[in-house]
Design a protein around this motif. Structure first.
Motif, PDB file in Angstrom:
ATOM      1  N   GLY A 167      43.721  24.541  35.810  1.00 44.45           N
ATOM      2  CA  GLY A 167      44.169  25.493  34.797  1.00 44.45           C
ATOM      3  C   GLY A 167      44.504  26.844  35.419  1.00 44.45           C
ATOM      4  O   GLY A 167      45.580  27.410  35.169  1.00 44.45           O
ATOM      5  N   TYR A 168      43.604  27.349  36.259  1.00 44.63           N
ATOM      6  CA  TYR A 168      43.868  28.631  36.932  1.00 44.63           C
ATOM      7  C   TYR A 168      45.113  28.531  37.811  1.00 44.63           C
ATOM      8  O   TYR A 168      45.934  29.447  37.881  1.00 44.63           O
ATOM      9  N   GLN A 169      45.244  27.387  38.491  1.00 46.64           N
ATOM     10  CA  GLN A 169      46.387  27.177  39.390  1.00 46.64           C
ATOM     11  C   GLN A 169      47.698  27.264  38.615  1.00 46.64           C
ATOM     12  O   GLN A 169      48.655  27.935  39.040  1.00 46.64           O
ATOM     13  N   LEU A 170      47.762  26.594  37.458  1.00 42.53           N
ATOM     14  CA  LEU A 170      49.014  26.584  36.690  1.00 42.53           C
ATOM     15  C   LEU A 170      49.299  27.953  36.075  1.00 42.53           C
ATOM     16  O   LEU A 170      50.459  28.382  36.025  1.00 42.53           O
ATOM     17  N   VAL A 171      48.260  28.638  35.606  1.00 42.99           N
ATOM     18  CA  VAL A 171      48.484  29.972  35.024  1.00 42.99           C
ATOM     19  C   VAL A 171      49.118  30.895  36.074  1.00 42.99           C
ATOM     20  O   VAL A 171      50.068  31.633  35.784  1.00 42.99           O
ATOM     21  N   GLU A 172      48.611  30.802  37.295  1.00 44.23           N
ATOM     22  CA  GLU A 172      49.186  31.614  38.375  1.00 44.23           C
ATOM     23  C   GLU A 172      50.662  31.255  38.564  1.00 44.23           C
ATOM     24  O   GLU A 172      51.516  32.125  38.767  1.00 44.23           O
ATOM     25  N   GLY A 173      50.946  29.946  38.479  1.00 45.41           N
ATOM     26  CA  GLY A 173      52.324  29.488  38.638  1.00 45.41           C
ATOM     27  C   GLY A 173      53.222  29.966  37.509  1.00 45.41           C
ATOM     28  O   GLY A 173      54.371  30.374  37.737  1.00 45.41           O
ATOM     29  N   ILE A 174      52.709  29.907  36.272  1.00 46.59           N
ATOM     30  CA  ILE A 174      53.520  30.364  35.128  1.00 46.59           C
ATOM     31  C   ILE A 174      53.813  31.865  35.280  1.00 46.59           C
ATOM     32  O   ILE A 174      54.950  32.318  35.073  1.00 46.59           O
ATOM     33  N   LEU A 175      52.796  32.628  35.688  1.00 49.65           N
ATOM     34  CA  LEU A 175      53.017  34.075  35.886  1.00 49.65           C
ATOM     35  C   LEU A 175      54.035  34.312  36.998  1.00 49.65           C
ATOM     36  O   LEU A 175      54.867  35.221  36.923  1.00 49.65           O
ATOM     37  N   ASN A 176      53.980  33.455  38.017  1.00 53.00           N
ATOM     38  CA  ASN A 176      54.934  33.596  39.126  1.00 53.00           C
ATOM     39  C   ASN A 176      56.372  33.352  38.652  1.00 53.00           C
ATOM     40  O   ASN A 176      57.289  34.105  38.995  1.00 53.00           O
ATOM     41  N   VAL A 177      56.550  32.294  37.846  1.00 54.42           N
ATOM     42  CA  VAL A 177      57.888  32.018  37.307  1.00 54.42           C
ATOM     43  C   VAL A 177      58.324  33.157  36.390  1.00 54.42           C
ATOM     44  O   VAL A 177      59.484  33.597  36.414  1.00 54.42           O
ATOM     45  N   MET A 178      57.383  33.658  35.590  1.00 52.15           N
ATOM     46  CA  MET A 178      57.710  34.779  34.701  1.00 52.15           C
ATOM     47  C   MET A 178      58.159  36.000  35.508  1.00 52.15           C
ATOM     48  O   MET A 178      59.065  36.726  35.109  1.00 52.15           O
ATOM     49  N   LYS A 179      57.495  36.180  36.637  1.00 51.00           N
ATOM     50  CA  LYS A 179      57.861  37.320  37.485  1.00 51.00           C
ATOM     51  C   LYS A 179      59.281  37.152  38.025  1.00 51.00           C
ATOM     52  O   LYS A 179      60.076  38.094  38.039  1.00 51.00           O
ATOM     53  N   GLU A 180      59.576  35.906  38.454  1.00 49.68           N
ATOM     54  CA  GLU A 180      60.931  35.611  38.953  1.00 49.68           C
ATOM     55  C   GLU A 180      61.985  35.871  37.877  1.00 49.68           C
ATOM     56  O   GLU A 180      63.102  36.271  38.165  1.00 49.68           O
ATOM     57  N   MET A 181      61.591  35.605  36.617  1.00 52.82           N
ATOM     58  CA  MET A 181      62.538  35.756  35.502  1.00 52.82           C
ATOM     59  C   MET A 181      62.594  37.200  34.994  1.00 52.82           C
ATOM     60  O   MET A 181      63.381  37.493  34.079  1.00 52.82           O
ATOM     61  N   GLY A 182      61.734  38.035  35.521  1.00 51.82           N
ATOM     62  CA  GLY A 182      61.705  39.423  35.047  1.00 51.82           C
ATOM     63  C   GLY A 182      60.931  39.600  33.755  1.00 51.82           C
ATOM     64  O   GLY A 182      61.094  40.590  33.052  1.00 51.82           O
ATOM     65  N   VAL A 183      60.080  38.625  33.450  1.00 49.01           N
ATOM     66  CA  VAL A 183      59.299  38.688  32.217  1.00 49.01           C
ATOM     67  C   VAL A 183      57.921  39.314  32.473  1.00 49.01           C
ATOM     68  O   VAL A 183      57.258  39.783  31.564  1.00 49.01           O
ATOM     69  N   TRP A 184      57.491  39.316  33.708  1.00 45.00           N
ATOM     70  CA  TRP A 184      56.143  39.784  34.069  1.00 45.00           C
ATOM     71  C   TRP A 184      56.228  40.644  35.322  1.00 45.00           C
ATOM     72  O   TRP A 184      56.892  40.269  36.297  1.00 45.00           O
ATOM     73  N   GLU A 185      55.572  41.773  35.264  1.00 44.56           N
ATOM     74  CA  GLU A 185      55.582  42.662  36.437  1.00 44.56           C
ATOM     75  C   GLU A 185      54.191  42.870  37.005  1.00 44.56           C
ATOM     76  O   GLU A 185      53.992  43.699  37.883  1.00 44.56           O
ATOM     77  N   GLY A 186      53.214  42.119  36.483  1.00 41.47           N
ATOM     78  CA  GLY A 186      51.841  42.244  36.974  1.00 41.47           C
ATOM     79  C   GLY A 186      51.638  41.465  38.258  1.00 41.47           C
ATOM     80  O   GLY A 186      52.571  40.880  38.830  1.00 41.47           O
ATOM     81  N   SER A 187      50.387  41.435  38.705  1.00 41.94           N
ATOM     82  CA  SER A 187      50.080  40.767  39.972  1.00 41.94           C
ATOM     83  C   SER A 187      50.099  39.245  39.790  1.00 41.94           C
ATOM     84  O   SER A 187      49.857  38.732  38.702  1.00 41.94           O
ATOM     85  N   VAL A 188      50.396  38.558  40.883  1.00 43.61           N
ATOM     86  CA  VAL A 188      50.365  37.092  40.907  1.00 43.61           C
ATOM     87  C   VAL A 188      49.671  36.681  42.194  1.00 43.61           C
ATOM     88  O   VAL A 188      49.937  37.265  43.258  1.00 43.61           O
ATOM     89  N   GLY A 189      48.768  35.718  42.103  1.00 35.39           N
ATOM     90  CA  GLY A 189      48.048  35.253  43.288  1.00 35.39           C
ATOM     91  C   GLY A 189      48.945  34.428  44.197  1.00 35.39           C
ATOM     92  O   GLY A 189      50.155  34.310  43.990  1.00 35.39           O
ATOM     93  N   GLU A 190      48.303  33.822  45.183  1.00 35.53           N
ATOM     94  CA  GLU A 190      49.061  33.013  46.140  1.00 35.53           C
ATOM     95  C   GLU A 190      49.625  31.773  45.453  1.00 35.53           C
ATOM     96  O   GLU A 190      48.934  31.131  44.656  1.00 35.53           O
ATOM     97  N   VAL A 191      50.858  31.442  45.757  1.00 31.67           N
ATOM     98  CA  VAL A 191      51.515  30.283  45.137  1.00 31.67           C
ATOM     99  C   VAL A 191      51.878  29.276  46.217  1.00 31.67           C
ATOM    100  O   VAL A 191      52.505  29.626  47.220  1.00 31.67           O
ATOM    101  N   ARG A 192      51.469  28.025  45.993  1.00 34.92           N
ATOM    102  CA  ARG A 192      51.728  26.999  47.010  1.00 34.92           C
ATOM    103  C   ARG A 192      53.159  26.468  46.910  1.00 34.92           C
ATOM    104  O   ARG A 192      53.777  26.528  45.833  1.00 34.92           O
ATOM    105  N   THR A 193      53.615  25.907  48.004  1.00 35.01           N
ATOM    106  CA  THR A 193      54.943  25.279  48.025  1.00 35.01           C
ATOM    107  C   THR A 193      54.765  23.783  47.811  1.00 35.01           C
ATOM    108  O   THR A 193      54.079  23.118  48.590  1.00 35.01           O
ATOM    109  N   PRO A 194      55.359  23.248  46.778  1.00 34.81           N
ATOM    110  CA  PRO A 194      55.138  21.824  46.505  1.00 34.81           C
ATOM    111  C   PRO A 194      55.987  20.917  47.380  1.00 34.81           C
ATOM    112  O   PRO A 194      57.031  21.327  47.886  1.00 34.81           O
ATOM    113  N   VAL A 195      55.515  19.695  47.518  1.00 35.59           N
ATOM    114  CA  VAL A 195      56.345  18.647  48.114  1.00 35.59           C
ATOM    115  C   VAL A 195      57.273  18.157  47.009  1.00 35.59           C
ATOM    116  O   VAL A 195      56.836  17.962  45.875  1.00 35.59           O
TER     117      VAL A 195
END
Lengths: 311, 312
Positions: B203-231
């Protein structure tokens, strides 16, 4: 009559699931009849059992045409039926949404694959099915519009109606659809009941199958000619909905002729007993489907009417 | 603000209501992007519940960083969730097989139509699933090959372990994701965890990912933790393990383990006789990303999946 094993699957503790078939006559794979695929399809099982009984008599009287073989599979999912469930008891998946199956796949895909291997390659496939909307229908033959359907053949059952349904994605995994794709002329027969036995429509279904087999030259049998079927597209049916939830009081039945503005049903307040809604017919025609259970939700389809058709 | 998306009367003194929580930026401009988080289509899949809670908690903790609209739909099938039922109680069809719904259809199909209409037009929809009660899944995004070009770049940013691009199947054309993607609303399907349970780390992992995507989209400007690169995989690289015997399955490996072809992954036991009915071995070398959790198996029961070709 020869009883054969169509498919066998082991259970951890229950007896093996043994799916049985009854063959009549020899030679060309002419007609295959499949009964209950869901555990509550008791009427479908009963109709098949009566067809088996009748075909046994007819075979003894040499009434099956030479070089014609008929296979009847009365039940596929009695593991569910025996414990009061509709779908596969372990994962609640619907075997009739798994065709043509996959013999290396999940359990119900394997069952579907095992059954389909034995029931395909027949000229005609007849399934006694039930609809996902529970209720009462006028007895009818239902076909999928795959481009391969032949409504003229469906009329030879002599039932009052033939309904053609445009398949939705979810329909592409039913037995009926896959039979047609594998070049079997496929028909689904709907009688009045599913969970309970209705003798009158069961007899009508048995007669319809024997009539069809006779007309296709598979049986030598004299029967009443039945109806000249009316062919309708499912999209031509007018749906009638509820405007509120409550206790449902049905005022009309399948087959009734109704006129515009006529009361079809009442919705009764579940606590206070007064009628809170009277559902009126939006059109004239013949009632094709009615909701049956005693409760209804808001916006539920409780009637389907064949528009502007008269008795 | 909590809003009713669609509501229908049940027979006795109750309504079936699908709700969403709309979180708006502090100073809306009217030009914001919108992201929709949906879950609870299957009433036995609960992993998304924690994701909804945790995402809302993060957004509410730092409202100034939100620059777009976030709609959270935690329970598309509220009757199912509240009654521990995978499908819609009293309805034959799987809710994720009747999209986009039908305005003129039976009650549930008309509800699904209204829900689809509400979701349409979002700049991104994330549809969170949790497999079922039988299987545990590593966090993954599943993408129909027809939409891979658009969705794989988004999926790479959502902090899952891998992205599974699978073949198209007609029967899947009535899922929420397929229907929304068809009308131009990019929708990612996340599968993670197991039914009827909550795996907080996922759950924590996905929330970080959703915030990361939001940041990419310009929807979120807060902090985002480390994001892994998927296979990123394709169908051809996935090995399936299906039971060939009935019995009680006891796995010997953990989810996320690397295994070699032929390695013992588990055994199907016969508790009545004390025998091993089947020793289950790996059909290919790779990463175990699906593992059976529910022990009772029949022939055909899925015991696991392995993603081949992944470096140790």
């Amino acid at each position: 009559m020869r009883k054969t094993e169509i498919y066998n699957m082991k259970s951890p503790y229950r007896e093996d699931l043994k799916i049985s078939g009854y063959s009549f006559g020899h030679g060309r794979k002419s007609a295959c009849i499949v009964g209950s695929i869901r555990g509550n399809e008791v009427q479908q099982l009963y109709v098949c059992s009566q067809i088996v009984r009748k075909l046994e008599e007819l075979e003894a009287a040499n009434a099956i045409t030479a070089d014609r073989e008929i296979l009847v599979v009365p039940s596929v999912n009695h593991h569910a039926m025996n414990i009061g469930k509709r779908f596969w008891p372990v994962d609640n998946t619907d075997i009739n949404r798994m065709f043509p199956g996959y013999d290396l796949g999940e359990t119900t895909q394997r069952i579907a694959a095992g059954v389909f291997e034995k029931v395909k390659d027949y000229d005609y496939g007849i399934q006694f099915a039930s609809f996902y909307m529970p209720g009462d229908f006028i007895p009818h033959v239902r076909m999928m519009d795959t481009g391969k359907q032949n409504t003229s053949l469906a009329g030879l059952f002599g039932l009052p109606y033939v309904v053609v349904r445009k398949p939705k994605p979810i329909d592409t995994t039913t037995l009926n659809y896959n039979w047609q794709i594998w070049d079997t002329n496929a028909f689904s027969l709907y009688t009045m009941e599913t969970d309970f036995i209705d003798e009158v429509s069961a007899r009508q279904a048995v007669s319809a199958v024997l009539r069809f087999l006779t007309r296709m030259g598979i049986l030598k049998y004299n029967s009443h000619n039945g109806y000249i079927s009316t062919v309708i597209g499912e999209e031509e049916l007018t749906s009638v909905r509820t405007s509120c939830g409550g206790i449902y009081r049905r005022l009309c039945h399948p087959g009734d002729e109704v006129h515009m503005g006529m009361p079809l049903a009442e919705i009764v307040h579940p606590y206070e007993g007064n009628v809170i809604s009277t559902v009126l017919s939006p059109t004239e025609g013949i009632v094709f489907f009615t909701h049956k259970k005693p409760l209804v939700t808001e916006n539920e389809v409780i009637f389907k009417i064949i528009r502007r058709l008269h008795e | 603000m909590i809003e009713t998306v669609v509501s229908m009367e049940l027979p006795v003194d109750e309504k079936l209501t699908i709700r969403k929580n709309r979180i708006m930026p502090t100073h809306p401009s009217g030009e914001e992007k919108r992201i929709a988080i949906v879950t609870g289509t299957h009433g036995d899949e609960l992993e998304g519940q924690f994701v909804c809670y945790e995402l809302l908690r993060r957004l509410k903790a730092e409202p100034g960083y939100l620059k777009g609209i976030v709609d959270v739909y935690p329970a598309l099938n509220p009757l199912g969730i509240d009654s521990i039922t995978r499908g819609i109680p009293m309805f034959d069809l799987d809710m994720n097989r009747i999209f986009p719904g039908n305005e003129e259809g039976p009650m549930m199909e008309s509800m699904v139509y209204r829900l689809t209409e509400d979701l349409k037009g979002a700049d991104l929809c994330v549809d969170i699933h949790a497999s079922n009660i039988f299987l545990m899944e590593l966090p993954q995004v599943r993408i129909n090959e027809l939409t891979a070009e658009t969705l794989v770049p988004l999926a790479r940013k959502i902090n899952v372990d891998f992205v599974w691009v699978h073949a198209s199947a007609t029967v899947l054309e009535s899922t929420l994701a397929y229907s929304l993607n068809c009308v131009g609303t990019p929708t990612l399907v996340v599968e993670m965890g197991v039914g009827m349970r909550i795996t907080k780390t996922y759950g924590y992992q996905l929330v970080e990912g959703i915030l990361n995507v939001m940041k990419e989209m310009g929807v979120w400007e807060g902090s985002v933790g480390e994001v892994r690169t998927p296979v990123v995989s394709t169908d051809r690289e996935v090995g399936y393990l299906n039971a060939d015997s009935a019995g009680i399955y006891v796995p010997k490996i953990k989810i996320g383990e690397q295994v070699e072809k032929g390695a013992l992954l588990g055994e199907i036991l016969n508790p009545l006789t004390g025998d091993v009915e089947q020793a289950v071995t790996a059909p290919i070398s790779g990463l175990v990303f699906t593992r059976r959790e529910y022990p009772v198996v029949y022939s055909g029961s899925l015991l696991g999946r392995i993603l081949g070709g992944v470096e140790k």
